[in-house]
Design a protein around this motif. Structure first.
Motif, PDB file in Angstrom:
ATOM      1  N   VAL A  59       0.836  -1.507  -0.134  1.00  0.00           N
ATOM      2  CA  VAL A  59      -0.078  -0.005  -0.023  1.00  0.00           C
ATOM      3  C   VAL A  59       0.840   1.175  -0.030  1.00  0.00           C
ATOM      4  O   VAL A  59       0.509   2.196  -0.828  1.00  0.00           O
ATOM      5  CB  VAL A  59      -1.003   0.000   1.136  1.00  0.00           C
ATOM      6  N   ALA A  60       1.919   1.309   0.931  1.00  0.00           N
ATOM      7  CA  ALA A  60       2.879   2.333   0.960  1.00  0.00           C
ATOM      8  C   ALA A  60       3.492   2.601  -0.483  1.00  0.00           C
ATOM      9  O   ALA A  60       3.580   3.686  -0.888  1.00  0.00           O
ATOM     10  CB  ALA A  60       3.869   2.172   2.022  1.00  0.00           C
ATOM     11  N   GLU A  61       3.864   1.456  -0.983  1.00  0.00           N
ATOM     12  CA  GLU A  61       4.661   1.473  -2.516  1.00  0.00           C
ATOM     13  C   GLU A  61       3.788   1.960  -3.336  1.00  0.00           C
ATOM     14  O   GLU A  61       3.935   2.911  -4.401  1.00  0.00           O
ATOM     15  CB  GLU A  61       5.203   0.298  -2.538  1.00  0.00           C
ATOM     16  N   ARG A  62       2.463   1.585  -3.395  1.00  0.00           N
ATOM     17  CA  ARG A  62       1.476   2.167  -4.192  1.00  0.00           C
ATOM     18  C   ARG A  62       1.020   3.738  -4.160  1.00  0.00           C
ATOM     19  O   ARG A  62       1.033   4.296  -5.188  1.00  0.00           O
ATOM     20  CB  ARG A  62       0.211   1.275  -4.265  1.00  0.00           C
ATOM     21  N   LYS A  63       1.150   4.039  -2.702  1.00  0.00           N
ATOM     22  CA  LYS A  63       0.900   5.399  -2.475  1.00  0.00           C
ATOM     23  C   LYS A  63       1.948   6.311  -2.992  1.00  0.00           C
ATOM     24  O   LYS A  63       1.760   7.340  -3.570  1.00  0.00           O
ATOM     25  CB  LYS A  63       0.688   5.666  -1.041  1.00  0.00           C
ATOM     26  N   ARG A  64       3.247   5.579  -2.949  1.00  0.00           N
ATOM     27  CA  ARG A  64       4.551   6.510  -3.216  1.00  0.00           C
ATOM     28  C   ARG A  64       4.488   6.565  -4.787  1.00  0.00           C
ATOM     29  O   ARG A  64       4.715   7.759  -5.547  1.00  0.00           O
ATOM     30  CB  ARG A  64       5.747   5.691  -2.718  1.00  0.00           C
ATOM     31  N   ALA A  65       4.204   5.489  -5.309  1.00  0.00           N
ATOM     32  CA  ALA A  65       3.951   5.337  -6.770  1.00  0.00           C
ATOM     33  C   ALA A  65       3.152   6.428  -7.466  1.00  0.00           C
ATOM     34  O   ALA A  65       3.326   7.124  -8.509  1.00  0.00           O
ATOM     35  CB  ALA A  65       3.837   4.101  -7.283  1.00  0.00           C
ATOM     36  N   GLU A  66       2.001   6.337  -6.784  1.00  0.00           N
ATOM     37  CA  GLU A  66       1.012   7.544  -7.159  1.00  0.00           C
ATOM     38  C   GLU A  66       1.238   8.889  -6.869  1.00  0.00           C
ATOM     39  O   GLU A  66       0.997   9.560  -7.642  1.00  0.00           O
ATOM     40  CB  GLU A  66      -0.442   7.238  -6.431  1.00  0.00           C
ATOM     41  N   GLN A  67       2.309   9.079  -5.895  1.00  0.00           N
ATOM     42  CA  GLN A  67       2.502  10.383  -5.589  1.00  0.00           C
ATOM     43  C   GLN A  67       3.425  10.931  -6.631  1.00  0.00           C
ATOM     44  O   GLN A  67       3.524  11.987  -7.074  1.00  0.00           O
ATOM     45  CB  GLN A  67       2.992  10.379  -4.260  1.00  0.00           C
ATOM     46  N   GLU A  68       4.429  10.051  -7.072  1.00  0.00           N
ATOM     47  CA  GLU A  68       5.691  10.166  -8.094  1.00  0.00           C
ATOM     48  C   GLU A  68       4.830  10.362  -9.210  1.00  0.00           C
ATOM     49  O   GLU A  68       5.244  11.438 -10.053  1.00  0.00           O
ATOM     50  CB  GLU A  68       6.452   9.139  -7.927  1.00  0.00           C
TER      51      GLU A  68
END
Length: 255
Positions: free
Chosen positions: A66-75
């Motif tokens: 989830v954190a990786e997905r959020k980070r990817a979405e933010q990027e």
């Protein structure tokens, strides 16, 4: 007789020993059952502990995903915003005839839609529209000059001098703008979905000409000339013109 007594003794002894042996086996079985239950309980506890650890690992993996997905979405969002800004800059930079004020000149880029039937009159119409935009821009800049000038001179905003300086400035601006001509003209090669073309045009007006022509206008009015500070007017004009140029550049960079 002795033999019979011996057999009776043996039977009695066997009868006495049998309950003790049976009791020992029962205790052994009970101990084995208790050990088995303890082992089962231990295995169950170990299984539950392993299950908890596995669930915690799965939750940690899920949280990491989830954190990786959020980070990817933010990027991705940051990249989208950066790309959009770059696209806007590119669009502005590539806009036909787009020019920006510098130390010497005010520039104005205008555009006008036209259909094929009005191609011959489009240049004149586009020039008038661009001149109108330039006139509005210069009058706004000139108001800033007057505000700074009278602040420095500590004079009343509604004074006789301000009215005449404003009138002289508007006259000079109208004359200079009316004398402008296209320094760039381009048009689209293909019509849009409505069948219209777009013509782009740029004009320019000298900053120095505005200041000097206003001063010349004031010099013809004896009463006003006595109270007119030519140097302060020049200083205010160039300061305001430079400030407007810097603010316009900052707005462009922020887009």
């Amino acid at each position: 007789m002795k033999k019979i007594m011996f057999l009776a003794t043996m039977v009695a002894a066997m009868m006495v020993c049998t309950p003790a042996s049976a009791q020992t086996r029962k205790q052994k079985k009970a101990a084995q059952a208790a050990a088995w239950e303890a082992d089962q309980k231990r295995q169950q506890e170990e299984a539950e502990l392993q299950h908890q650890l596995k669930m915690q690992e799965m939750q940690a993996e899920q949280d990491a995903k989830v954190a990786e997905r959020k980070r990817a979405e933010q990027e991705a969002e940051a990249q989208r915003i950066a790309a959009e800004k770059a696209r806007k800059r590119a669009a502005v930079g590539e806009m036909p005839c787009q020019m920006y004020d510098n130390d010497e000149w005010f520039y104005m880029t205008g555009n006008r839609r036209f259909d094929a039937a009005h191609r011959n009159t489009a240049p004149r119409a586009t020039l008038r529209a661009t001149q109108a935009a330039m006139r509005e821009k210069l009058r706004s800049r000139y108001q800033g000059v007057l505000h700074d000038y009278f602040d420095q001179m500590d004079a009343e905003e509604g004074s006789y001098e301000r009215e005449h300086l404003e009138s002289a400035g508007n006259l000079v601006i109208d004359q200079l703008v009316n004398e402008t001509y296209e320094i760039c003209r381009k048009e689209t090669f293909e019509p849009d979905e409505t069948g219209a073309y777009i013509m782009y045009m740029a004009i320019k007006v000298s900053k120095k000409a505005i200041v000097e022509d206003v001063i010349n206008q004031i010099s013809n009015e004896k009463e006003l000339q006595v109270r007119f500070n030519e140097k302060q007017f020049r200083d205010s004009a160039m300061k305001e013109f430079q400030k407007e140029k810097e603010e316009a550049f900052e707005d462009f960079v922020k887009e």
